[in-house]
Design an enzyme around this catalytic site. Structure first.
Site, PDB file in Angstrom:
ATOM      1  N   ALA A  85       0.867  -1.092   0.158  1.00 57.42           N
ATOM      2  CA  ALA A  85       0.116  -0.063  -0.003  1.00 57.42           C
ATOM      3  C   ALA A  85       0.869   1.326   0.009  1.00 57.42           C
ATOM      4  O   ALA A  85       2.055   1.148   0.397  1.00 57.42           O
ATOM      5  CB  ALA A  85      -0.865  -0.013   1.186  1.00 57.42           C
ATOM      6  N   TYR A 150      -5.731   9.313   2.073  1.00 55.71           N
ATOM      7  CA  TYR A 150      -4.978   7.854   2.318  1.00 55.71           C
ATOM      8  C   TYR A 150      -6.153   7.166   3.116  1.00 55.71           C
ATOM      9  O   TYR A 150      -6.307   5.924   2.789  1.00 55.71           O
ATOM     10  CB  TYR A 150      -3.973   8.169   3.497  1.00 55.71           C
ATOM     11  CG  TYR A 150      -3.587   6.826   4.123  1.00 55.71           C
ATOM     12  CD1 TYR A 150      -3.182   5.786   3.527  1.00 55.71           C
ATOM     13  CD2 TYR A 150      -3.828   6.772   5.371  1.00 55.71           C
ATOM     14  CE1 TYR A 150      -2.680   4.574   4.101  1.00 55.71           C
ATOM     15  CE2 TYR A 150      -3.248   5.614   6.056  1.00 55.71           C
ATOM     16  CZ  TYR A 150      -2.948   4.471   5.467  1.00 55.71           C
ATOM     17  OH  TYR A 150      -2.470   3.287   6.056  1.00 55.71           O
ATOM     18  N   LEU A 274       1.851  20.248  10.804  1.00 53.54           N
ATOM     19  CA  LEU A 274       0.488  19.976  11.139  1.00 53.54           C
ATOM     20  C   LEU A 274      -0.402  19.624   9.939  1.00 53.54           C
ATOM     21  O   LEU A 274      -0.052  19.859   8.773  1.00 53.54           O
ATOM     22  CB  LEU A 274      -0.031  21.304  11.570  1.00 53.54           C
ATOM     23  CG  LEU A 274       0.695  22.251  12.699  1.00 53.54           C
ATOM     24  CD1 LEU A 274       0.075  23.404  13.170  1.00 53.54           C
ATOM     25  CD2 LEU A 274       0.081  21.206  13.887  1.00 53.54           C
TER      26      LEU A 274
END
Length: 328
Positions: A85, A150, A274
């Site tokens: 993956a 994702y 972040l």
């Protein structure tokens, strides 16, 4: 079947962090291991380099996006552990289509090949599919929240794998590891990121958000969970959380790592690390009851023990990292 000894197994994504640990465990348990590794013209095999030229592991180069190559790799296997993956969350903001192609289409190719070959499938999910916990600890019935490209691709991959159970009765088990850590993990993850900076002598540890909590599972425990899932008929068609049931904030984790490395460094928040607003997963805490009841699996390595072992490994392999450079 209560043992994998003598059975032919395929591991996709076999040269990676969890995949190579799983390969080692399968070899120890007497399985006949075939490893599907991502094709590279320079033939580097990552953490499987020690098996080059040996008879313990058969190496097959390819790409899960190529259905013909996947079919060749799966042929003759009894069980397939599908770990291949694209996994980095920050990079998924930059290249979301690549995640769909590898994670969703790749899983479709693997499941179809398993159906044709008569092989059972253990598919790898991720706790990121849950997003920020609505209720905790998180059971497998928790809503799925695609808070990053994702996680969206992994939700799609999970559903694709499970569809083969419902539509075609392919023996499929989805294992959903919470944050796995340990030796061999790259600096894209928070623990080796911190440790590589510490062992390079940094006086400041630069991190993103410090408040999110995570449930960290040592890599050998995760790999054992894969084996337990493969060996349990009760787990067919099920999703199983592989986590410890304990959580720790990233800021507190950093302090524990500083202590484990014998450092006096200070933690500094780095805005470049972040996540985008609305994408940060604030809390992940597993309920592993289902995995324990259906497979007998339970984690064995404490966080303190695991962090010490990981710290020692990073210190001994510091040349594999680029301390201080943020790896997307």
């Amino acid at each position: 079947m209560n043992t994998l000894n003598g059975t032919r197994v395929l591991v996709t994504g076999a040269e990676g962090f969890i995949g190579s640990t799983l390969v080692d465990l399968l070899v120890e348990r007497g399985a006949r291991v075939r490893a599907l590794v991502h094709y590279k013209p320079y033939a580097e095999r990552g953490h499987l380099a020690k098996y080059l030229g040996s008879e313990e592991v058969e190496m097959v180069a390819g790409d899960v996006r190529d259905p013909g190559r996947v079919q060749d790799a799966v042929a003759g296997c009894d069980t397939v552990f599908h770990l291949a993956a694209l996994i980095g969350i920050p990079y998924s903001y930059l290249a979301p289509e690549a995640y769909v192609q590898t994670n969703v289409v790749g899983t479709q190719n693997v499941a179809a090949a398993c159906l044709r070959a008569g092989a059972s499938l253990v598919h790898t999910s991720t706790s990121e599919v849950y997003g920020t916990a609505i209720t905790a600890p998180i059971t497998e019935a928790h809503p799925l929240q695609p808070q990053s490209p994702y996680s969206a691709s992994k939700i799609g991959a999970d559903m694709t794998a499970l569809s083969y159970w419902h539509a075609f009765e392919l023996p499929v088990t989805v294992v959903r590891p919470f944050n796995t850590y340990g030796p061999r993990q790259s600096a894209r993850a928070v623990i080796p990121t911190i440790l590589s900076q510490l062992h390079a002598g940094a006086g400041e540890i630069r991190l993103g958000s410090l408040t999110p909590t995570r449930d960290f599972t040592y890599v050998t425990d995760t790999a054992e969970g894969f084996l337990a899932a493969a060996l349990s008929p009760k787990a067919r068609g099920e999703v199983l959380n592989l986590g410890t049931g304990s959580e720790i904030a990233i800021g507190e984790l950093a302090e524990q790592l500083i202590a484990a490395a014998g450092s006096t460094a200070k933690v500094v928040q780095d805005p470049s690390r972040l996540r985008p607003g609305g994408s940060e997963v604030e809390r992940l805490l597993s309920d592993n009851t289902k995995a324990r009841e259906l497979t007998g699996w339970r984690p064995k390595v404490s966080l303190t023990e695991g962090l010490r072992a990981t710290s020692a490994w990073v210190a001994a392999n510091l040349d594999a990292f680029a301390p201080g450079r943020y790896q997307v």
